[in-house]
Design a protein around this motif. Structure first.
Motif, PDB file in Angstrom:
ATOM      1  N   THR A  90       3.664  -6.569  -2.407  1.00  0.00           N
ATOM      2  CA  THR A  90       2.667  -6.275  -3.431  1.00  0.00           C
ATOM      3  C   THR A  90       1.264  -6.440  -2.856  1.00  0.00           C
ATOM      4  N   VAL A  91       0.349  -5.565  -3.282  1.00  0.00           N
ATOM      5  CA  VAL A  91      -1.073  -5.654  -2.954  1.00  0.00           C
ATOM      6  C   VAL A  91      -1.831  -5.733  -4.274  1.00  0.00           C
ATOM      7  N   THR A  92      -2.453  -6.879  -4.541  1.00  0.00           N
ATOM      8  CA  THR A  92      -3.161  -7.102  -5.796  1.00  0.00           C
ATOM      9  C   THR A  92      -4.658  -6.942  -5.575  1.00  0.00           C
ATOM     10  N   VAL A  93      -5.274  -6.058  -6.351  1.00  0.00           N
ATOM     11  CA  VAL A  93      -6.712  -5.805  -6.255  1.00  0.00           C
ATOM     12  C   VAL A  93      -7.398  -6.432  -7.459  1.00  0.00           C
ATOM     13  N   THR A  94      -8.400  -7.272  -7.214  1.00  0.00           N
ATOM     14  CA  THR A  94      -9.148  -7.928  -8.286  1.00  0.00           C
ATOM     15  C   THR A  94     -10.640  -7.644  -8.116  1.00  0.00           C
ATOM     16  N   GLY A  95     -11.359  -7.699  -9.235  1.00  0.00           N
ATOM     17  CA  GLY A  95     -12.808  -7.533  -9.204  1.00  0.00           C
ATOM     18  C   GLY A  95     -13.297  -6.108  -9.299  1.00  0.00           C
ATOM     19  N   ALA A  96     -12.406  -5.131  -9.156  1.00  0.00           N
ATOM     20  CA  ALA A  96     -12.830  -3.726  -9.191  1.00  0.00           C
ATOM     21  C   ALA A  96     -13.127  -3.299 -10.622  1.00  0.00           C
ATOM     22  N   GLN A  97     -14.197  -2.559 -10.794  1.00  0.00           N
ATOM     23  CA  GLN A  97     -14.583  -2.042 -12.107  1.00  0.00           C
ATOM     24  C   GLN A  97     -14.636  -0.510 -12.091  1.00  0.00           C
ATOM     25  N   ALA A  98     -15.525   0.025 -11.279  1.00  0.00           N
ATOM     26  CA  ALA A  98     -15.615   1.482 -11.197  1.00  0.00           C
ATOM     27  C   ALA A  98     -14.546   2.064 -10.283  1.00  0.00           C
ATOM     28  N   LEU A  99     -14.172   1.328  -9.262  1.00  0.00           N
ATOM     29  CA  LEU A  99     -13.173   1.800  -8.309  1.00  0.00           C
ATOM     30  C   LEU A  99     -11.773   1.495  -8.787  1.00  0.00           C
ATOM     31  N   SER A 100     -10.842   2.379  -8.465  1.00  0.00           N
ATOM     32  CA  SER A 100      -9.439   2.154  -8.787  1.00  0.00           C
ATOM     33  C   SER A 100      -8.791   1.330  -7.673  1.00  0.00           C
ATOM     34  N   ALA A 101      -7.607   0.795  -7.966  1.00  0.00           N
ATOM     35  CA  ALA A 101      -6.890   0.005  -6.955  1.00  0.00           C
ATOM     36  C   ALA A 101      -6.557   0.870  -5.743  1.00  0.00           C
ATOM     37  N   LYS A 102      -6.249   2.139  -5.993  1.00  0.00           N
ATOM     38  CA  LYS A 102      -5.925   3.048  -4.892  1.00  0.00           C
ATOM     39  C   LYS A 102      -7.134   3.279  -4.000  1.00  0.00           C
ATOM     40  N   GLN A 103      -8.317   3.402  -4.590  1.00  0.00           N
ATOM     41  CA  GLN A 103      -9.540   3.589  -3.795  1.00  0.00           C
ATOM     42  C   GLN A 103      -9.845   2.362  -2.947  1.00  0.00           C
ATOM     43  N   VAL A 104      -9.601   1.181  -3.499  1.00  0.00           N
ATOM     44  CA  VAL A 104      -9.816  -0.053  -2.744  1.00  0.00           C
ATOM     45  C   VAL A 104      -8.824  -0.143  -1.583  1.00  0.00           C
ATOM     46  N   GLU A 105      -7.570   0.200  -1.844  1.00  0.00           N
ATOM     47  CA  GLU A 105      -6.562   0.162  -0.787  1.00  0.00           C
ATOM     48  C   GLU A 105      -6.891   1.159   0.321  1.00  0.00           C
ATOM     49  N   THR A 106      -7.427   2.312  -0.060  1.00  0.00           N
ATOM     50  CA  THR A 106      -7.813   3.307   0.941  1.00  0.00           C
ATOM     51  C   THR A 106      -8.964   2.795   1.805  1.00  0.00           C
ATOM     52  N   ALA A 107      -9.915   2.106   1.187  1.00  0.00           N
ATOM     53  CA  ALA A 107     -11.061   1.589   1.939  1.00  0.00           C
ATOM     54  C   ALA A 107     -10.669   0.435   2.858  1.00  0.00           C
ATOM     55  N   THR A 108      -9.802  -0.440   2.376  1.00  0.00           N
ATOM     56  CA  THR A 108      -9.401  -1.604   3.168  1.00  0.00           C
ATOM     57  C   THR A 108      -8.272  -1.293   4.141  1.00  0.00           C
ATOM     58  N   ARG A 109      -7.576  -0.178   3.916  1.00  0.00           N
ATOM     59  CA  ARG A 109      -6.395   0.178   4.718  1.00  0.00           C
ATOM     60  C   ARG A 109      -5.300  -0.875   4.589  1.00  0.00           C
ATOM     61  N   VAL A 110      -5.197  -1.450   3.404  1.00  0.00           N
ATOM     62  CA  VAL A 110      -4.135  -2.420   3.108  1.00  0.00           C
ATOM     63  C   VAL A 110      -3.321  -1.851   1.951  1.00  0.00           C
TER      64      VAL A 110
END
Length: 285
Positions: A90-110
């Motif tokens: 599992t990859v848990t994304v927290t703190g994102a508001q405008a960005l989706s979890a998928k966008q964060v994962e794409t940026a971090t490459r995780v």
């Protein structure tokens, strides 16, 4: 008579004097000293053989233990690498508001299913690269959670307003970056920037706006660039309460902090001038 002599001789042999014992030991040492060298060498080697065998056995056991341990470690490592435990469940994304979890994962490459070894030990490096890949990301922290979970916490740059181009609104972030995606209508509570001909001037204005309190930010409807010969940094603001404000970009955030108290004392809607000092006057009828 002869029998008695033999008995006497045997008694003399059994009871030697100290001098006779010394002479006998000296004779024995001379005999050993005159013996061939190979005899002494054979004796020394014979004495050392049990010790050498023991040392060889210890070295052999030690080598076998090292080989078995190394082999076991390699086998366990291969089993772990092939097992699901070595990949993120599992990859848990927290703190994102405008960005989706998928966008964060794409940026971090995780992403879910990635190898744990791609992240463990590289958290700070991945976080720095993520901020560069996505201009909305202000800060990123990556934390590994055993056995195969990871948490990505992000802090985003807030929306500083919108810029109108060809009847479309483009979002502007508080770091001065203008989004490439447009919307039909701006989000409420954020100003629209107009008449800014220079990108550098707009950038400076946005950085000043980012310093304001949230209450003052939400009270601004529109910000226009309105330079004069006397003040090339002058801006013209339209407030949600019906008032208008003139100010200068370099000290905008500092001067705008006085707006609530000034507006509260105004008996009628009008203009608040913050260019030099701070004063207000009502609109002309």
């Amino acid at each position: 008579m002869k029998f008695r002599l033999n008995r006497n001789e045997s008694k003399q042999q059994r009871s030697l004097t100290p001098w006779e014992e010394y002479q006998a030991q000296a004779a024995e040492q001379r005999k050993r000293a005159n013996a061939p060298k190979w005899i002494h060498k054979a004796r020394r080697i014979g004495d050392k053989l049990p010790r050498l065998k023991h040392q060889r056995n210890r070295k052999l056991i030690r080598r076998l233990a090292i080989l078995l341990t190394s082999f076991t470690v390699v086998i366990l490592a291969m089993v772990y690498l092939l097992s699901p435990l070595s990949h993120f469940q599992t990859v848990t994304v927290t703190g994102a508001q405008a960005l989706s979890a998928k966008q964060v994962e794409t940026a971090t490459r995780v992403r879910t299913g990635d190898s744990i070894f791609q992240v463990v030990g590289h958290e700070q490096q991945l976080a720095r690269r993520a901020v560069k890949r996505n201009s909305r990301l202000k800060a990123v922290s990556i934390a590994f959670r055993q056995p195969n979970k990871v948490t990505v916490h992000v802090t985003e740059f807030a929306t500083a307003g919108y810029v109108m181009k060809q009847n479309r609104y483009y979002e502007v972030l508080e770091n001065g970056v203008v989004s490439q995606q447009s919307v039909d209508q701006p989000k409420s509570g954020t100003p629209v920037y107009g008449q800014f001909k220079k990108a550098q001037t707009l950038h400076q204005m946005i950085l000043q706006y980012a310093k304001l309190d949230s209450e003052i930010k939400s009270s601004i409807s529109e910000i226009q660039d309105s330079p004069t010969k006397q003040n090339p940094n002058r801006i013209h603001l339209f407030m949600n309460d019906g008032n208008e404000v003139y100010a200068s970009i370099p000290n905008f955030a500092k001067k705008m902090a006085f707006y609530p108290s000034i507006a509260g004392k105004m008996k009628a809607k009008g203009v608040v001038n913050l260019e030099v000092g701070a004063y207000s006057y009502a609109f002309k009828k």
